[in-house]
Design an enzyme around this catalytic site. Structure first.
Site, PDB file in Angstrom:
ATOM      1  CG  HIS A 158      26.211 -30.502 -11.907  1.00 46.42           C
ATOM      2  ND1 HIS A 158      25.218 -31.216 -12.552  1.00 46.42           N
ATOM      3  CD2 HIS A 158      25.859 -30.464 -10.596  1.00 46.42           C
ATOM      4  CE1 HIS A 158      24.318 -31.601 -11.656  1.00 46.42           C
ATOM      5  NE2 HIS A 158      24.682 -31.153 -10.463  1.00 46.42           N
ATOM      6  CG  HIS A 192      21.997 -30.537  -7.935  1.00 52.73           C
ATOM      7  ND1 HIS A 192      23.114 -31.257  -8.233  1.00 52.73           N
ATOM      8  CD2 HIS A 192      21.707 -30.843  -6.640  1.00 52.73           C
ATOM      9  CE1 HIS A 192      23.497 -31.962  -7.190  1.00 52.73           C
ATOM     10  NE2 HIS A 192      22.665 -31.728  -6.197  1.00 52.73           N
ATOM     11  CB  CYS A 225      22.236 -30.507 -14.508  1.00 52.67           C
ATOM     12  SG  CYS A 225      23.754 -30.265 -15.473  1.00 52.67           S
TER      13      CYS A 225
END
Ligand SMILES: [Zn+2]
Length: 234
Positions: free
Chosen positions: A29, A41, A150
């Site tokens: 991530h 993010h 992401c």
């Protein structure tokens, strides 16, 4: 010291850093460090059971008590998936790693998994933070596992690069590991392909790396929505 290690201590983080953390040792991530212990993010709003938020609402990543850090988990544009989080909520129980830019081809190949480095060059930190902040404040594209995840978000913030290929962006090296070559396969079992991607070939990732893509152009963040609008008519 392990030269290949990209692990970074929170005290060593610098504004504009692209950092990542492993989730369940399966995928990474990604986020952009903006200073004061916070990151911007992109998350999949549909995947974490939350629907609409405002900049004042707090979103707990665990579904439990909201984080006490000011503004942590907030979205300025409700449902956009672009959030500000504190380091702890971003990394959960994982460790922090710094995504490497201007990696050599050897480094890229030596990294067996995607989502850790690129041969592309990063822009200066103030430009990176400007892009991330702008997208936080004004909204962004819908999350898409293969085309706008992401890692794609962080790579765009770092480089400003966008592909002219409307069908497939190919910034995310994690997505590149599993991206099917045949068009008709593109929508099949995407989650499954993603989860079983690890053993796939390095060359596939290397050949599609953002640093060697020829169909990318620099798109100022203020012009991104009009660029995408124009692209949809090509
Ligand atoms: Zn937090």
């Amino acid at each position: 010291m392990d030269l290949f290690s990209q692990k970074v201590k929170r005290s060593d983080l610098e504004k504009g850093d692209h950092v990542y953390t492993w989730r369940k040792n399966i995928y990474t991530h990604h986020g952009i460090y903006i200073g004061e212990g916070k990151l911007i993010h992109l998350v999949n709003p549909k995947a974490d059971g939350t629907l609409h938020f405002s900049a004042t609402s707090r979103i707990s990543s665990s579904g439990g008590t909201p984080c006490p850090t000011s503004n942590c988990g907030s979205e300025k544009v409700a449902g956009s998936g672009v959030r500000v989080s504190c380091i702890d909520c971003f990394k959960k129980k994982g460790k922090l790693y710094r995504f490497k830019y201007e990696a050599s081809r050897e480094f890229l190949v030596a990294k067996l998994r995607g989502g850790t480095c690129t041969t592309a060059r990063s822009d200066p930190p103030e430009e990176v933070i400007h892009r991330a902040t702008y997208l936080y404040e004004n909204g962004y594209l819908e999350y898409d596992l293969m085309n706008n995840n992401c890692e794609d978000f962080a790579l765009y913030c770092k480089t400003g690069l966008w592909s002219n290929d409307i069908g497939y962006q190919g910034r995310s090296s994690q997505a590149n590991m599993v991206h099917p070559t045949k068009k008709e396969d593109r929508t099949e079992n995407r989650m499954q392909r993603f989860a079983t991607a690890i053993p796939r070939s390095c060359s596939k990732r290397e050949n599609k790396d953002l640093g060697v893509q020829e169909d990318v152009v620099k798109v100022p963040v203020e012009e991104l929505s009009s660029f995408l609008f124009a692209l949809s008519f090509t």
